[in-house]
Design a protein around this motif. Structure first.
Motif, short mmCIF file in Angstrom:
data_model
loop_
_atom_site.label_atom_id
_atom_site.label_comp_id
_atom_site.label_asym_id
_atom_site.label_seq_id
_atom_site.Cartn_x
_atom_site.Cartn_y
_atom_site.Cartn_z
N LEU A 158 -18.89 27.89 59.75
CA LEU A 158 -19.78 26.84 58.87
C LEU A 158 -20.04 27.36 57.65
O LEU A 158 -20.36 26.33 56.77
N GLU A 159 -20.28 28.57 57.50
CA GLU A 159 -20.87 29.03 56.06
C GLU A 159 -19.66 29.34 55.01
O GLU A 159 -19.96 29.41 53.81
N GLU A 160 -18.45 29.67 55.48
CA GLU A 160 -17.50 29.96 54.62
C GLU A 160 -16.89 28.81 53.88
O GLU A 160 -16.45 27.82 54.07
N HIS A 177 -8.20 29.50 69.40
CA HIS A 177 -8.44 30.22 70.78
C HIS A 177 -9.81 29.89 71.10
O HIS A 177 -10.12 30.16 72.25
N LEU A 178 -10.95 29.70 70.27
CA LEU A 178 -12.28 29.43 70.74
C LEU A 178 -12.52 28.19 71.23
O LEU A 178 -13.31 27.89 71.57
N GLY A 179 -11.32 27.35 71.13
CA GLY A 179 -11.33 25.80 71.60
C GLY A 179 -11.68 24.79 70.48
O GLY A 179 -11.91 23.79 70.80
N LEU A 180 -11.70 25.12 69.31
CA LEU A 180 -11.58 24.16 67.96
C LEU A 180 -10.21 23.88 67.72
O LEU A 180 -9.56 24.37 66.67
N LYS A 181 -9.80 22.79 68.32
CA LYS A 181 -8.74 22.21 68.11
C LYS A 181 -8.45 20.91 67.30
O LYS A 181 -7.87 20.37 66.58
N GLY A 182 -9.67 20.07 67.60
CA GLY A 182 -9.80 18.73 66.68
C GLY A 182 -8.86 17.91 67.19
O GLY A 182 -8.50 17.74 68.30
N PRO A 183 -8.13 17.23 66.22
CA PRO A 183 -8.49 17.38 64.47
C PRO A 183 -9.68 16.99 63.95
O PRO A 183 -9.82 17.29 62.78
N TYR A 184 -10.37 15.89 64.51
CA TYR A 184 -11.44 15.55 64.04
C TYR A 184 -12.73 16.03 64.38
O TYR A 184 -13.12 16.68 65.65
N PHE A 185 -13.67 16.26 63.28
CA PHE A 185 -15.07 17.02 63.61
C PHE A 185 -16.09 16.57 62.97
O PHE A 185 -16.19 15.79 61.98
N SER A 186 -17.41 16.82 63.83
CA SER A 186 -18.63 16.76 62.98
C SER A 186 -19.60 17.61 63.42
O SER A 186 -19.34 18.44 64.29
N LEU A 287 -14.92 14.37 59.75
CA LEU A 287 -13.79 14.64 58.92
C LEU A 287 -12.62 15.17 59.72
O LEU A 287 -12.84 15.67 60.78
N LYS A 288 -11.40 15.20 59.05
CA LYS A 288 -10.35 15.66 59.85
C LYS A 288 -9.78 16.91 59.32
O LYS A 288 -9.66 17.05 58.16
N GLY A 289 -9.69 18.03 60.13
CA GLY A 289 -9.21 19.25 59.53
C GLY A 289 -10.16 20.15 60.01
O GLY A 289 -11.56 20.19 59.25
N LEU A 290 -9.84 21.38 60.40
CA LEU A 290 -10.71 22.46 60.43
C LEU A 290 -11.23 22.89 59.35
O LEU A 290 -12.44 23.43 59.14
N SER A 291 -10.53 22.91 58.25
CA SER A 291 -11.22 23.56 57.06
C SER A 291 -12.51 22.75 56.41
O SER A 291 -12.92 23.21 55.51
N PHE A 292 -12.60 21.69 56.86
CA PHE A 292 -13.66 20.76 56.48
C PHE A 292 -15.10 21.11 57.29
O PHE A 292 -16.14 20.68 56.82
N LEU A 293 -15.06 21.80 58.13
CA LEU A 293 -16.38 22.30 58.86
C LEU A 293 -17.37 23.10 57.83
O LEU A 293 -18.51 22.54 58.34
N ASN A 294 -17.00 23.62 56.96
CA ASN A 294 -18.07 24.04 55.86
C ASN A 294 -18.83 22.97 55.19
O ASN A 294 -19.79 22.84 54.99
N VAL A 295 -17.78 22.05 55.06
CA VAL A 295 -18.37 20.81 54.19
C VAL A 295 -19.00 20.12 55.21
O VAL A 295 -20.47 19.51 54.72
N LEU A 296 -18.81 19.93 56.21
CA LEU A 296 -19.75 19.05 57.53
C LEU A 296 -21.10 19.83 57.49
O LEU A 296 -22.08 19.23 57.90
N SER A 297 -21.06 21.08 57.68
CA SER A 297 -22.35 21.90 57.79
C SER A 297 -23.11 21.70 56.57
O SER A 297 -24.47 21.60 56.80
N ARG A 298 -22.63 21.61 55.41
CA ARG A 298 -23.58 21.45 54.18
C ARG A 298 -23.94 19.97 54.41
O ARG A 298 -25.22 19.62 53.98
N GLN A 299 -23.46 18.99 54.72
CA GLN A 299 -23.83 17.64 54.99
C GLN A 299 -24.89 17.63 55.87
O GLN A 299 -25.91 17.04 55.92
N ALA A 300 -24.76 18.25 57.09
CA ALA A 300 -25.85 18.39 58.05
C ALA A 300 -27.24 18.81 57.44
O ALA A 300 -28.37 18.34 57.42
N ASP A 301 -26.91 19.93 56.79
CA ASP A 301 -28.05 20.59 56.06
C ASP A 301 -28.84 19.49 54.99
O ASP A 301 -29.94 19.63 55.00
#
Length: 442
Positions: A158-160, A177-186, A287-301
């Motif tokens: 979330l921070e990277e 491997h942790l279970g984050l397959k998505g491809p859609y995330f919030s 958003l679609k894509g694991l690499s957007f999790l940092n963006v989603l994290s900042r949105q929640a903040d």
């Protein structure tokens, strides 16, 4: 004593179920009946309703949509769905949205009352795992919780910042491997008021116990029906990564954000009710894509930043707010100006469309690009009037004028001011003015 609303477009079924409830000996309060989703929504907006019992197929507003709107307005409302169809997809959707039971017609009287009794008995109890945690006490309390080995990699993700969002994340295989397959995330973040700076009442042991109890509340509300990872964030916070496969995302259709906001409101409601600790919930977009999790994290903040302007509001969705400069936090003047602009344009929209049949807060919110719950809060805060009460006021004033100054019949007036049936119109009119339309005409 609990108030129950029974909804079915077959009035005989409504009366039959209401009669069963009155004769059940359950010590109930008011038992209301409605013959359509529109009529039921007026009861939910204007009355105290604890349990909604609704048919699933009722024309314009289905039982699923009705339950969804009820929980958005009042997260504590419980629901039982009844249906003539034993359809797995209906049942799955109903349970995912929090229905406590799914009963098939023709109803067995004993089974129906057992279902109602079971829901009412659990109404004021904490969720089972939370009750277990809180009753264990300090002596018996043993942490079985997501440890650093689980939480830390997820927090790092979330921070990277990811510079090249068009390329796969370098640790994609590890996170899958942790279970984050998505491809859609919030991302949903829950900020608990447990740190010393916020509240010095809590010892370290108390804070850990309450954080663990909050984590259990969140996990139980998600209840295996949502594909989500729940873990500890920094500073005693709780973080949630919600994900959907392509098929799940397509099934959710237009209600994705509403469902996220609904679950966010339920989380806040249960944490405050059972743990007695203030909290704030921030919800990102999808958003679609694991690499957007940092963006989603900042949105929640960033969504939670609006708690500075709205101190009596607690669940914030990022998409409700306009960000003129994403990198800079908005100041107080920007926050206030934007809120006033939203309410003004909503009032104009309602003034033009209040006579429209089937008008809902969801539609008003969608037309003005905000979520229904935030709109309801903002409208009341700025105007001092409940949004739906404002709609009813306009409808009642016009209908009174038509009754007194024209020869239109009751059904014609009901039609003109946006009610589905003359009976529904008469109920609202009598509640508003204290006399029926015919008595006022006389």
């Amino acid at each position: 004593m609990y108030n129950i609303l029974v909804v079915d477009d077959e009035r005989l079924i409504c009366r039959g179920l209401a009669g069963l409830l009155r004769a059940s000996g359950l010590g109930l309060g008011q038992i209301m009946t409605a013959a359509s989703g529109e009529e039921a929504l007026d009861y939910i907006r204007l009355e105290d309703v604890d349990l909604l019992i609704t048919d699933i197929q009722m024309g314009e507003i289905s039982g699923i949509e009705l339950m969804h709107q009820a929980k958005m307005a009042k997260p504590w409302v419980q629901a039982i769905i009844i249906s003539a169809h034993e359809t797995f997809q209906y049942a799955q959707t109903a349970i995912r949205l929090g229905a406590k039971d799914y009963l098939i017609k023709p109803l067995n009287s004993e089974q129906f009352l057992d279902s109602v009794r079971s829901v009412l008995l659990k109404m004021d109890k904490p969720l089972p795992r939370t009750e277990e945690v809180l009753s264990a006490g300090h002596e018996d309390f043993r942490m079985e919780e997501p440890g650093p080995a689980y939480s830390e990699p997820l927090n790092q993700l979330l921070e990277e910042p990811v510079d090249r969002l068009d390329e796969p994340h370098p640790k994609t295989a590890y996170y899958e491997h942790l279970g984050l397959k998505g491809p859609y995330f919030s991302v949903i973040k829950i900020r608990l008021a447990l740190s010393e700076a916020e509240d010095a009442r809590y010892s370290e042991q108390d804070a850990r116990l309450l954080q663990y109890a909050a984590l259990n509340i969140v996990k139980e509300l998600l209840d295996q029906q949502w594909h989500a990872d729940v873990f500890y964030g920094r500073n005693r916070n709780i973080h949630v990564i919600v994900q959907w496969s392509e098929e799940e995302y397509a099934e959710l259709q237009a209600g994705r954000i509403h469902q996220l906001e609904m679950i966010g409101r339920s989380m806040h409601h249960h944490i405050v009710k059972y743990l007695k600790i203030p909290c704030t919930v921030g919800i990102s977009q999808i958003l679609k894509g694991l690499s957007f999790l940092n963006v989603l994290s900042r949105q929640a903040d960033k969504a939670m930043l609006w708690s500075r302007e709205h101190k009596d509001y607690h669940v914030f969705y990022y998409g409700d707010f306009s960000w003129h400069n994403y990198e800079r936090d908005p100041d107080a003047d920007e926050l206030s100006t934007q809120s006033n602009q939203i309410v003004e344009q909503v009032k104009r929209y309602i003034d033009e469309h209040y006579h429209q049949k089937g008008l809902t807060i969801h539609e008003v919110a969608k037309r003005n690009h905000v979520s229904p719950n935030y709109l309801s809060y903002l409208f009341k805060k700025i105007t001092g009037s409940n949004l739906w009460e404002y709609v009813v006021k306009l409808r009642m004033e016009e209908s009174r004028s038509l009754l007194l100054h024209t020869d239109l019949r009751r059904y014609e007036i009901a039609e003109r001011v946006g009610y589905e049936s003359p009976e529904h119109f008469s109920k609202i009119f009598k509640k508003y003015y204290g006399v029926s339309p015919s008595d006022l005409k006389k």
